[in-house]
Design an enzyme around this catalytic site. Structure first.
Site, short mmCIF file in Angstrom:
data_model
loop_
_atom_site.label_atom_id
_atom_site.label_comp_id
_atom_site.label_asym_id
_atom_site.label_seq_id
_atom_site.Cartn_x
_atom_site.Cartn_y
_atom_site.Cartn_z
N LEU A 145 -28.38 -20.78 74.64
CA LEU A 145 -27.74 -21.88 73.93
C LEU A 145 -26.29 -21.50 73.72
O LEU A 145 -25.97 -20.32 73.51
CB LEU A 145 -28.40 -22.12 72.56
CG LEU A 145 -29.83 -22.67 72.52
CD1 LEU A 145 -30.30 -22.77 71.08
CD2 LEU A 145 -29.91 -24.03 73.20
N ASP A 146 -25.41 -22.49 73.74
CA ASP A 146 -24.02 -22.22 73.40
C ASP A 146 -23.93 -21.65 72.00
O ASP A 146 -24.78 -21.94 71.14
CB ASP A 146 -23.19 -23.51 73.47
CG ASP A 146 -23.11 -24.09 74.87
OD1 ASP A 146 -23.34 -23.34 75.83
OD2 ASP A 146 -22.82 -25.29 74.99
N ARG A 147 -22.89 -20.90 71.76
CA ARG A 147 -22.73 -20.25 70.45
C ARG A 147 -22.78 -21.24 69.29
O ARG A 147 -23.40 -20.97 68.26
CB ARG A 147 -21.39 -19.49 70.43
CG ARG A 147 -21.12 -18.76 69.14
CD ARG A 147 -19.87 -17.90 69.25
NE ARG A 147 -19.65 -17.13 68.04
CZ ARG A 147 -18.75 -16.17 67.93
NH1 ARG A 147 -17.99 -15.85 68.95
NH2 ARG A 147 -18.60 -15.52 66.80
N ARG A 247 -22.96 -31.67 76.73
CA ARG A 247 -21.63 -31.91 76.16
C ARG A 247 -20.72 -32.63 77.16
O ARG A 247 -20.02 -33.58 76.81
CB ARG A 247 -21.02 -30.58 75.71
CG ARG A 247 -21.81 -29.91 74.61
CD ARG A 247 -21.45 -28.44 74.44
NE ARG A 247 -20.07 -28.26 73.96
CZ ARG A 247 -19.50 -27.08 73.78
NH1 ARG A 247 -20.18 -25.97 74.07
NH2 ARG A 247 -18.27 -26.99 73.33
#
Length: 319
Positions: A145-147, A247
């Protein structure tokens, strides 16, 4: 096969068991030779100091059960100490467990915590879990997962389970559901975005993804959950697993995710900061799959800060 306690000071011979079979030799050495820089790992591989069954191998060689590894003596001057998770992070992670059995651990990752160290991050989720769970010797991230994205993330406890889950991801047998808050009125008829995505890396190491006909095929399915004041709460299901896919697809559709500093709208982000949104509003809400004939359904509700934002915007129910 157990991890080596430190960089070896004498030649060691180690036999590969079933849990490590299938792993690339470079990735295996990076995991077990704690404190050894990546450049040193590749140097000893290139020079043939690491042997498998007495023969030289390349960094992409995949280990087989029964292989015998020769690992040379390695001396490290002033090896950096591994950072220790803070008391606050330990408490956060203890409270974040969503599911656990003998094969698998599922966490509700907090926003702001990287899944692994690197690129200026000294301590990520996986490094923290390995320190906090020393008896679980084979903890590995199943996916990422993105930060700044919160929510469901899987960690395998056995190499065989990791390989099976990777196969399931490739073949689309793990159903992922995300919630996102986008600015404006997402059209109910917009059920998917399938623009191709191209990933590039800046000199700083930062990854940027954009829509391009030269990119890789990507597909995200969408549904409207609730219309709010100046925003829409949507459900996103990534069919493919490209970097920053949800996104960038929201951006391409003309409705960027609120709180997204990289692919979002600066004016909209500023306006919604005034309504309490201090982070990327993207949350991995649910994971559904079947492993070893066992149906697993993992759910992570929205955090209190995100709940507060949608309440402020006039939500009719808790999400």
């Amino acid at each position: 096969m157990s991890s080596l306690p430190d960089a070896p000071r004498a030649v060691q011979f180690v036999s590969v068991d079933g849990e490590d079979a299938g792993q690339r030799i470079d990735n295996y050495l990076l995991r077990v030779l704690r404190g050894v820089p990546k450049t040193r790992i590749y140097r000893i591989l290139r020079k043939g100091e690491v042997r498998v069954n007495k023969g030289r191998i390349k960094p992409d060689y995949r280990l087989c059960e029964g292989d015998v590894l020769r690992i040379p003596p390695i001396r490290i001057a002033d090896a950096p100490k591994v950072p220790v998770p803070s008391a606050n992070l330990r408490d956060q992670l203890a409270a974040a467990v969503l599911y656990e059995d003998e094969d698998l651990l599922a966490m509700n990752k907090p926003s702001g915590l990287a899944v692994h160290g690197g690129s200026g991050v000294s301590l990520g989720l996986i490094e923290s879990l390995r320190q906090l769970r020393p008896d679980d010797r084979h903890l590995e991230l199943v996916h990422r997962l993105d930060r700044d994205t919160s929510g469901c993330i899987l960690i395998s406890k056995r190499r065989s389970v990791l390989k099976e889950l990777h196969r399931m991801l490739r073949e689309g047998h793990i159903d992922k559901t995300y919630y996102a808050l986008v600015g404006g009125h997402w059209p109910a008829r917009r059920l998917q975005v399938n623009d191709k995505l191209l990933k590039t890396e800046l000199p700083s190491g930062e990854r940027i993804v954009r829509v391009s006909i030269d990119g890789k095929t990507a597909l995200t399915r969408y549904a409207v959950l609730e219309r709010l004041e100046g925003a829409t709460l949507i459900e996103a299901k990534p069919v493919t697993g490209r970097t920053h896919q949800i996104r960038v697809h929201c951006q391409a559709a003309g409705y960027p995710i609120l709180g997204d500093d990289k692919y979002g709208n600066d004016a909209a982000n500023a306006a919604f900061r005034g309504k309490g949104l201090r982070r990327l509003f993207l949350h991995a809400r649910r994971l559904e799959f079947k492993l070893n004939d066992k149906k697993i359904n993992i759910n992570a509700g929205l955090s209190d800060d995100l709940q507060a934002v949608i309440k402020t915007l006039g939500a009719h129910q808790r999400w």
